[in-house]
Scaffold this active site. Structure first.
Site, PDB file in Angstrom:
ATOM      1  N   LYS A  66     -40.389  64.474  -7.185  1.00  0.00           N
ATOM      2  CA  LYS A  66     -40.983  64.315  -8.519  1.00  0.00           C
ATOM      3  C   LYS A  66     -40.230  65.155  -9.545  1.00  0.00           C
ATOM      4  O   LYS A  66     -39.971  64.720 -10.670  1.00  0.00           O
ATOM      5  CB  LYS A  66     -42.478  64.687  -8.487  1.00  0.00           C
ATOM      6  N   GLN A 110     -50.731  68.219  -6.326  1.00  0.00           N
ATOM      7  CA  GLN A 110     -50.326  67.446  -5.150  1.00  0.00           C
ATOM      8  C   GLN A 110     -51.444  67.479  -4.096  1.00  0.00           C
ATOM      9  O   GLN A 110     -51.981  68.538  -3.775  1.00  0.00           O
ATOM     10  CB  GLN A 110     -49.015  68.020  -4.581  1.00  0.00           C
ATOM     11  N   ASP A 133     -52.082  61.249 -12.753  1.00  0.00           N
ATOM     12  CA  ASP A 133     -52.429  60.601 -11.485  1.00  0.00           C
ATOM     13  C   ASP A 133     -53.519  59.548 -11.678  1.00  0.00           C
ATOM     14  O   ASP A 133     -53.762  58.738 -10.780  1.00  0.00           O
ATOM     15  CB  ASP A 133     -52.969  61.646 -10.495  1.00  0.00           C
TER      16      ASP A 133
HETATM   17  N1  GUN Z   1     -50.409  62.810  -2.367  1.00  0.00           N
HETATM   18  C1  GUN Z   1     -50.024  61.599  -1.910  1.00  0.00           C
HETATM   19  N2  GUN Z   1     -49.945  60.717  -2.942  1.00  0.00           N
HETATM   20  C2  GUN Z   1     -50.262  61.400  -4.057  1.00  0.00           C
HETATM   21  C3  GUN Z   1     -50.356  61.035  -5.422  1.00  0.00           C
HETATM   22  O1  GUN Z   1     -50.132  59.880  -5.829  1.00  0.00           O
HETATM   23  N3  GUN Z   1     -50.734  62.031  -6.274  1.00  0.00           N
HETATM   24  C4  GUN Z   1     -51.023  63.287  -5.840  1.00  0.00           C
HETATM   25  N4  GUN Z   1     -51.400  64.180  -6.754  1.00  0.00           N
HETATM   26  N5  GUN Z   1     -50.944  63.651  -4.575  1.00  0.00           N
HETATM   27  C5  GUN Z   1     -50.572  62.710  -3.685  1.00  0.00           C
END
Ligand code: GUN
Length: 323
Positions: A66, A110, A133
């Site tokens: 990311k 996350q 998100d």
């Molecule tokens: N963990 C796995 N997929 C995601 C996601 O799309 N967003 C976040 N914040 N954590 C994740």
């Protein structure tokens, strides 16, 4: 027409691949251009804060990717890595500080968080305007209502973008979503419903799951079980979106690598390989299918960048408010 896989009497029509890497690269390029415009207009680039708690290796990899995507898009990243022993209160304090930080347009925690942290209260504390998100209840509510101006969860909106780019119009189609998670299955079903598909959500208690899957024009697999979807679960020509990302290590390799030379080579190089929720035998019956890897995964990341840009623009010019 899909390419022809065989010859003679046993000819089989191979599924056409939906190339998530290609479509995601297009999104990333668009975001990079627009974040340059944002800098010109506002004197700063959009900013994304990413919080990682603990030492889950997969999460650490995702977070690194990311941050790298931010650099490719001209988005400033603010990365926070907190120890496993972090309390809910300490995490809430950081979220609060980032909510107030004007350089931060998007804020992502996350998941999964360590079991000792109250995940729900952390997600609820994120400013909905920075919730890239799309997990905050305010944004979930806007998704349910079908609002236009909403930060949508990245994987589900990536799925719809893949369908759009492939010329698949969900209106009137029968969509079956296997998996009812809050993060993926439910919002994907809602987005398809908002696009006028007739949607069925299946889960572990669904009776005769194969029979329900066979009704699908669009089948979305979002369970996290390697090769769950079998050959006789799908109709010839179905559009399959495979959201499963399952890591296959040495113990599982004999069962899942089969004789696919590409997967075997990948496994031998890395010691693991990634497979989806859809078995190869089911995949070849599809008209269109997303591969794993290289299908939904890159779109999730690209849409996070797009959401960050959107959040930055909307924070400067709230939608619906005249300038
Ligand atoms: N963990 C796995 N997929 C995601 C996601 O799309 N967003 C976040 N914040 N954590 C994740």
């Amino acid at each position: 027409m899909p390419p022809d896989a065989g010859s003679g009497d046993t000819k089989r029509i191979m599924a056409q691949i939906i190339d998530g890497n290609r479509i995601a690269a297009k999104v990333i390029e668009e975001v990079a251009g627009k974040s340059g415009n944002f800098l010109g207009e506002h004197g700063r680039v959009p900013g994304l804060a990413v919080i990682l708690v603990g030492e889950d290796p997969a999460s650490a990899v995702y977070v690194r990717m990311k941050i790298r995507d931010c650099a490719r898009c001209g988005i400033e990243s603010f990365s926070y890595t907190l120890p496993e022993r972090t309390t809910t209160g300490e995490l809430l304090d950081l979220v609060g500080a980032l909510n107030r930080d004007d350089r931060v347009d998007g804020l992502l925690v996350q998941l999964p968080l360590p079991a000792t942290i109250d995940t729900r209260s952390v997600l609820d504390a994120i400013d909905p305007a920075k919730d890239v998100d799309g997990f905050h209840p305010a944004n979930v509510g806007r998704l349910v209502r079908g609002d236009k101006h909403v930060l949508l969860p990245c994987t589900p909106s990536g799925v719809v973008r893949l369908l759009d780019d492939s010329g698949v119009e969900p209106r009137g189609m029968r969509a079956v979503v296997v998996g009812r998670s809050d993060l993926v299955g439910k919002p994907t079903a809602l987005l398809l419903l908002n696009r006028h598909a007739t949607v069925t959500i299946c889960h572990s208690r669904t009776r005769d799951l194969p029979q329900v899957c066979r009704t699908a024009d669009i089948l979305v697999a979002a369970v996290g079980k390697p090769f769950l979807i079998q050959e006789d679960w799908v109709r010839e020509g179905v559009v399959i979106i495979d959201i499963g990302i399952n890591s296959i290590g040495p113990d599982d390799a004999p069962r899942f690598l089969l004789e696919d030379p590409k997967r075997v080579a990948d496994f031998e190089r890395k010691g693991y390989t990634l497979v989806g929720d859809v078995s190869p035998a089911a995949a070849v019956k599809a008209g269109l299918i997303t591969p794993v890897p290289g299908g939904v995964g890159p779109m999730t990341r690209a849409l996070l960048m797009e959401n960050t840009l959107k959040a930055a623009e909307w924070r400067k010019n709230p939608p619906g408010v005249p300038k």
